[in-house]
Each structure stands twice: as C-alpha cells, then as structure tokens.
Design a protein around this motif. Structure first.
Motif, PDB file in Angstrom:
ATOM      1  N   ASP A   6      51.967  48.714  71.344  1.00  0.00           N
ATOM      2  CA  ASP A   6      52.023  48.942  69.891  1.00  0.00           C
ATOM      3  C   ASP A   6      50.646  49.173  69.288  1.00  0.00           C
ATOM      4  OD1 ASP A   6      54.746  48.725  69.929  1.00  0.00           O
ATOM      5  OD2 ASP A   6      54.817  46.672  69.154  1.00  0.00           O
ATOM      6  N   LYS A   7      49.591  48.766  69.978  1.00  0.00           N
ATOM      7  CA  LYS A   7      48.231  48.978  69.487  1.00  0.00           C
ATOM      8  C   LYS A   7      47.787  50.433  69.619  1.00  0.00           C
ATOM      9  CE  LYS A   7      46.239  45.030  68.135  1.00  0.00           C
ATOM     10  NZ  LYS A   7      45.503  44.916  66.847  1.00  0.00           N
TER      11      LYS A   7
ATOM     12  N   ILE B 153      43.788  42.398  72.409  1.00  0.00           N
ATOM     13  CA  ILE B 153      44.710  41.271  72.250  1.00  0.00           C
ATOM     14  C   ILE B 153      44.322  40.219  73.283  1.00  0.00           C
ATOM     15  CG2 ILE B 153      47.121  40.527  72.385  1.00  0.00           C
ATOM     16  CD1 ILE B 153      47.857  43.517  71.929  1.00  0.00           C
TER      17      ILE B 153
ATOM     18  N   GLN C 151      53.158  44.251  72.673  1.00  0.00           N
ATOM     19  CA  GLN C 151      52.062  44.196  71.702  1.00  0.00           C
ATOM     20  C   GLN C 151      50.940  45.165  72.090  1.00  0.00           C
ATOM     21  OE1 GLN C 151      50.601  40.230  70.596  1.00  0.00           O
ATOM     22  NE2 GLN C 151      52.531  39.363  71.304  1.00  0.00           N
TER      23      GLN C 151
END
Length: 307
Positions: free
Chosen positions: A165-166, A146, A162
C-alpha cells in the motif's frame, strides 16, 4: 620386493579432467529479466522531484486570492561509477596449460561474475561513498519505511499488505517484491499454514523462469539484503523486504539501473601485454549506476525476524 606405491605410479599417469568448471559461487537474481537499464549521456543523470505543491483556495465573489505560493522541487543527481577488474595470465601458463580449457577465458568469466555480484550487492547496500552508487537502503524515503516491530517481528500477510500500500506512483501498481531467501521461505511457509491454500501462484518471466507472486506481484530474491540488522533494544537481528515499481522510460517511476550510452552491460577489453612481466591483461568492467526516480515508487518493511 616392495610393490610400487600409489604416489609413484601417479607420476606415470594422469587424472581425467573434465573441460569446464563446476561453479560453486553462484547467485540467482532473475529480477534482471525485467528491471530496466537506462543508457545516459555524460556521467550523471539529474532529475527534479516534486517537493511542495502550489497552493489553492476557495474564494467567493469578489474575494481576495491569497493562494500565491508556487510549487517547489528537489533536484536529484544519480551518478555513474565503474566496476572493474583485471584478469592477468602468465604467457607460459596460457600457452602450455590451455589444452583442456583456456586459462584466460576462465579468469575473464570469473571476473565478469564478480562484477555482476558487486552490482547486485551495491543496488541494495550502496551508500554513494567510496565510488559506489546509492542502493535501495539509501534511496528509500523515511516516510516509505514500515517497522514490523519495535524489537523485531515475524512476517505476516498484514505487514505485506501495508508494504504494498506504500507504493503509489503507478496508481498502486507494484512491479516487484524483493527479499532475502529466508524471507521468501517465510512467505511460502505462511501460505502452507493457511490449510488448503496453494503455493503455486507464480509468474513466468521473459526468460521462461517461473517465480512466486504475492497479490500478482513477482517475488524476487537478493541475498545481499542484510539479515543481521539490529532492531530495537533487544539485540534481535532482523532483515527487510522491499517493494516498488520499475521505470517505464519516462524517468518518473520507481527504480532503474543506469549505464553509459553505447557501453551497456559487462565489457571485456584486451589491454595487452604487461610491460614488467610475461603476462597478458584482460580488463572486465561495467559503467553502472542506480536511480529511484519517485520516492513513492519504493517502500521498505524492516525489522523482520529472518528465522
């Protein structure tokens, strides 16, 4: 008549010397309390990653089955390498100047520290060339990365969410977050700015060491994570935060250190007398490697402004 000088009087005296060394080259990385190391036979470990699933389809009565494509896999090899250094100490020095502390012992301890530091650095920045192994920067997949901002951006809770969540290989469980000291300070600053929020959410490691957590995930520091990566066209220097899982011995999840079977850890070997000089050689070495079994077990958030 002139009085005796301080320099002259020093010849008849001796400074008090404390046994041991005051360490000034110190690095703290408690991730080694929990990161697994796998002992392997041979000098490499090969494993297969799922690449493409075999296809499937809906079919009616008497319908033609066209879903014939097989699953495919990608073969990955993680190799061992050697981190090594020799401590050479002159025989006269060892014999006459070891009354306070052993000259050889001090040199061996220093070499062992350097071996550990080099492993810690390479597990982040190693690229597999020049006898190194691949580290986090090389092993993280592009789809697991990201970018915080085109020209760099500040750390936020949303970006951290984020990142976590990866990580999907353990059904969303995340075993660690890793960053430089500056990024962990940024995280603690975010907590303080919430007003009334506690920064005392911590976890105790097996060694008894207590470290901060985010969403119950331990936050480790590795100051070999670069803080000078240029992001975008503005010239802003940035850093990264990593998150992921540890392998559980099944060779299916996240990261693991690698070492040779029966020769784990830092090894000390007495080589003996040097042929061409009155010196004794003590060899300090580590057979080491690093693996990321599942690409869904490692994620990176880059483009973060470190200050």
């Amino acid at each position: 008549m002139a009085t005796v000088t301080l320099a002259e009087s020093a010849k008849l005296s001796q400074d008090m010397l404390i046994a041991g060394l005051i360490e000034t080259i110190i690095e703290v990385n408690p991730i080694y309390d929990v990161m697994p190391f796998t002992e392997i036979e041979g000098n490499a470990l090969a494993y297969n990653r799922e690449n493409v699933l075999g296809d499937a389809q809906f079919a009616g009565v008497g319908g033609t089955i066209t879903a014939k494509n097989p699953a495919t896999f990608t073969r990955v090899v993680s190799e061992l390498t050697t981190i090594i250094g020799d401590a050479e100490v002159n025989g006269l020095i060892e014999a006459t100047r070891s009354n306070i502390q052993g000259q050889t012992a001090v040199q061996v301890a220093s070499k062992a520290k350097s071996v550990g530091r080099l492993y810690q650095q390479t597990m982040v920045t190693g690229d597999g060339t020049a006898n190194t192994f691949q580290g986090l920067q090389s092993l993280v997949a592009s789809g697991q990365t990201i970018v915080a901002g085109t020209d760099g951006a500040a750390l936020t809770f949303e970006l951290l969410d984020q990142l976590l969540d990866k990580v999907k290989d353990k059904d969303g469980q995340v075993d660690y977050i890793m960053s430089s000291s500056s990024m962990r300070r940024k995280y603690l600053s975010l907590l303080r700015s919430l007003g009334g929020a506690s920064i005392n959410d911590t976890v105790k490691l097996p060694s008894g060491r207590v470290i901060p957590v985010y969403r119950d995930t331990p936050w480790f520091v590795n100051d070999h994570i670069p803080t000078n990566q240029v992001q975008g066209t503005s010239g802003a220097v940035c850093t990264a935060v990593y998150a992921g899982t540890f392998d559980d011995g099944s060779y299916k999840y996240g990261i693991s250190g690698l070492t040779a079977t029966g020769a784990a850890g830092v090894r000390v070997q007495n080589v003996g007398a040097k042929e061409s000089a009155d010196e004794t050689i003590t060899r300090v070495k580590m057979y080491a490697g690093f693996a990321n079994y599942s690409q869904l077990g490692l994620a990176c958030l880059k483009g973060l402004l470190p200050t």
